[in-house]
Design an enzyme around this catalytic site. Structure first.
Site, mmCIF file in Angstrom:
data_model
loop_
_atom_site.group_PDB
_atom_site.id
_atom_site.type_symbol
_atom_site.label_atom_id
_atom_site.label_comp_id
_atom_site.label_asym_id
_atom_site.label_seq_id
_atom_site.Cartn_x
_atom_site.Cartn_y
_atom_site.Cartn_z
ATOM 1 N N SER A 176 12.393 -7.955 -8.094
ATOM 2 C CA SER A 176 12.341 -6.713 -7.327
ATOM 3 C C SER A 176 13.538 -6.487 -6.415
ATOM 4 O O SER A 176 13.812 -5.353 -6.045
ATOM 5 C CB SER A 176 11.037 -6.625 -6.539
ATOM 6 O OG SER A 176 10.793 -7.811 -5.843
ATOM 7 N N HIS A 204 8.068 -3.741 -12.088
ATOM 8 C CA HIS A 204 9.267 -2.896 -12.177
ATOM 9 C C HIS A 204 9.753 -2.729 -13.616
ATOM 10 O O HIS A 204 10.810 -2.143 -13.848
ATOM 11 C CB HIS A 204 10.393 -3.484 -11.323
ATOM 12 C CG HIS A 204 10.095 -3.437 -9.862
ATOM 13 N ND1 HIS A 204 10.164 -2.274 -9.123
ATOM 14 C CD2 HIS A 204 9.676 -4.394 -8.999
ATOM 15 C CE1 HIS A 204 9.832 -2.525 -7.879
ATOM 16 N NE2 HIS A 204 9.521 -3.809 -7.771
ATOM 17 N N LYS A 239 3.891 2.242 -9.586
ATOM 18 C CA LYS A 239 5.337 2.483 -9.555
ATOM 19 C C LYS A 239 5.682 3.580 -10.564
ATOM 20 O O LYS A 239 5.463 4.751 -10.269
ATOM 21 C CB LYS A 239 6.069 1.175 -9.737
ATOM 22 C CG LYS A 239 5.863 0.350 -8.460
ATOM 23 C CD LYS A 239 6.433 -1.020 -8.410
ATOM 24 C CE LYS A 239 6.213 -1.555 -6.995
ATOM 25 N NZ LYS A 239 6.041 -2.984 -6.933
HETATM 26 C C1 LIG Z 1 5.090 -3.749 -6.025
HETATM 27 C C2 LIG Z 1 4.885 -5.046 -6.652
HETATM 28 C C3 LIG Z 1 3.611 -5.621 -6.726
HETATM 29 C C4 LIG Z 1 2.418 -5.020 -6.022
HETATM 30 O O1 LIG Z 1 1.994 -3.857 -6.633
HETATM 31 P P1 LIG Z 1 1.198 -2.762 -5.775
HETATM 32 O O2 LIG Z 1 0.561 -1.928 -6.816
HETATM 33 O O3 LIG Z 1 2.223 -2.028 -4.986
HETATM 34 O O4 LIG Z 1 0.230 -3.482 -4.928
HETATM 35 C C5 LIG Z 1 3.465 -6.800 -7.422
HETATM 36 N N1 LIG Z 1 4.516 -7.410 -7.996
HETATM 37 C C6 LIG Z 1 5.770 -6.892 -7.917
HETATM 38 C C7 LIG Z 1 6.896 -7.609 -8.585
HETATM 39 C C8 LIG Z 1 5.990 -5.705 -7.237
HETATM 40 O O5 LIG Z 1 7.218 -5.213 -7.150
#
Ligand SMILES: *Cc1c(COP(=O)(O)O)cnc(C)c1O
Length: 391
Positions: A176, A204, A239
């Site tokens: 990330s 992502h 996302k």
């Molecule tokens: C954003 C994210 C999460 C968490 O997801 P949410 O739906 O925002 O709780 C988990 N793992 C990674 C790698 C992320 O970037």
């Protein structure tokens, strides 16, 4: 009280964080703290949170099912839309079945803690997301962290691992903060060699990587192949899909096991029917209009090329996360502040999120950015970079 002392200490070290106020939807141009600004830090990669079909679906679901689900999935909260979403996710990922959780964070907590326990070993990449780290801790398994995407170090960590009851290798599919991609085929080989489970967090990668945007398994050409069955595919609906929730896709038995064992699934109210409907609609839009991925890729390449031309040390990438290395944390902050003055929102990422001396600006691109939006951002990067003596 210690609250005040801790807060003062955070402020002193430049680590105090305050909330920014977004007025209106998450689009390329947003109103932050009362001022219009171009957003280059959203995870809404495909613009689905404001897609007309996705919004319409969400609204219809509220009309038909109401706002809250009223119970956990295993009691009274399991609605037709939750199951439909799981079938949609499974089909999209090329897996036998899927289970959805309220957030991606809860997915990692619930799934990892259900799979692993005392007497087990988890091999975790050093740059894994906080939700993976927390899931590992919650499991009470032994956690061994290996150097980032270093398969030699992973082998070292797994040497002698046969004395543990079970083994799990867990990684971000797309990391990330760096936007790089985990070496999935190699990890699969190692997992098979050491009789370990392999879990990949595609938060992502979902809606970004692969010809159809289904994630890292597709990106490496493994979708539908027998090897892919060994991958526990986790991801979010929050996302690129513009809704909320998380999922695990995998074998029918794995999913059935998680339904029975994952505590964040069992002891939490099922997420709202509107969110489920939005996520279903987003997947359908992507399946129907895969050309939106082309737009995202064009934008990524255009911005990367532009930054490189300006003299920034930016690597070509296939993900929507573009780190711009700065180094010094104060300089990264100054750059972010200057960019914001010029109407571009890009966050500075500093220690402890990243190692000392590797502060950076973390730019993310959306399919909904226009070429003109990106040109404006590049112009700001030119001006701010020159003023800060970076280029
Ligand atoms: C954003 C994210 C999460 C968490 O997801 P949410 O739906 O925002 O709780 C988990 N793992 C990674 C790698 C992320 O970037």
């Amino acid at each position: 009280m210690f609250f005040a002392e801790e807060l003062a200490s955070l402020k002193e070290h430049g680590l105090y964080r305050r909330l920014r106020m977004m007025d209106g939807p998450q689009e390329a141009r947003v109103n932050i703290d009362g001022r219009e600004i171009l957003l280059f830090s959203s995870n809404n990669y495909l613009g689905f949170s404001t897609h007309p079909d996705v919004k319409a679906s969400c609204i219809r679901a509220v009309e038909e099912f109401g706002t809250g689900s009223g119970g956990s999935r295993l009691t009274t909260g399991n609605m037709r839309l939750h199951r439909k979403l799981e079938e949609k996710v499974a089909g999209f990922k090329g897996a036998e079945d899927a289970i959805v959780f309220n957030t991606g964070y809860m997915t990692n907590l619930g799934a990892i803690a259900a799979l692993m326990g005392k007497g087990d070993l988890i091999a975790s990449d050093e740059l894994n997301h906080a939700s993976i780290i927390d899931g590992c801790r919650l499991s009470r398994a032994e956690i061994k962290v290996f150097a980032h995407s270093d398969v030699r170090d992973l082998r070292c960590v797994l040497a002698g691992a046969s004395s543990y009851r079970r083994r799990l290798i867990v990684v971000d599919g797309v990391f990330s903060m760096d936007g790089d991609i985990a070496p999935l085929p190699l990890l699969l080989e190692i997992a098979s060699e050491y009789n370990a489970l392999l879990m990949v967090d595609d938060a992502h990668a979902t809606g970004v990587l692969g010809r159809k945007g289904t994630g890292t398994v597709e990106y490496f050409g493994l979708k539908g192949k027998p090897e892919s069955k060994a991958v526990i595919q986790m991801g979010t609906l929050s996302k690129a899909f513009g809704s909320e929730g998380g999922y695990v896709a995998g074998s029918r038995e794995l999913i059935d096991y998680l339904r029975n064992k994952a505590r964040s699934f069992i002891f939490s109210t099922a997420f709202s029917p509107g969110s489920a409907a939005a996520a279903i609609a987003a997947i359908e839009v992507l399946e129907r209009e895969p050309q939106i991925l082309q737009r995202l890729r064009l934008n990524i390449n255009y911005l990367v090329e532009g930054l490189r031309r300006l003299g920034y040390r930016v690597e070509p990438t296939e993900t929507a996360i573009i780190p711009v290395p700065i180094g010094d944390s104060k300089q990264a902050l100054a750059m972010a502040a200057h960019l914001e003055e010029l109407g571009i929102f890009v966050p500075a990422i500093r220690p402890p999120t990243v190692p000392e001396g590797t502060s950076r600006l973390r730019v993310t691109v959306m399919a909904t950015h226009t070429t003109r939006d990106i040109d404006i951002a590049l112009e700001a990067f030119k001006k701010a970079g020159k003023a800060q003596g970076l280029i």
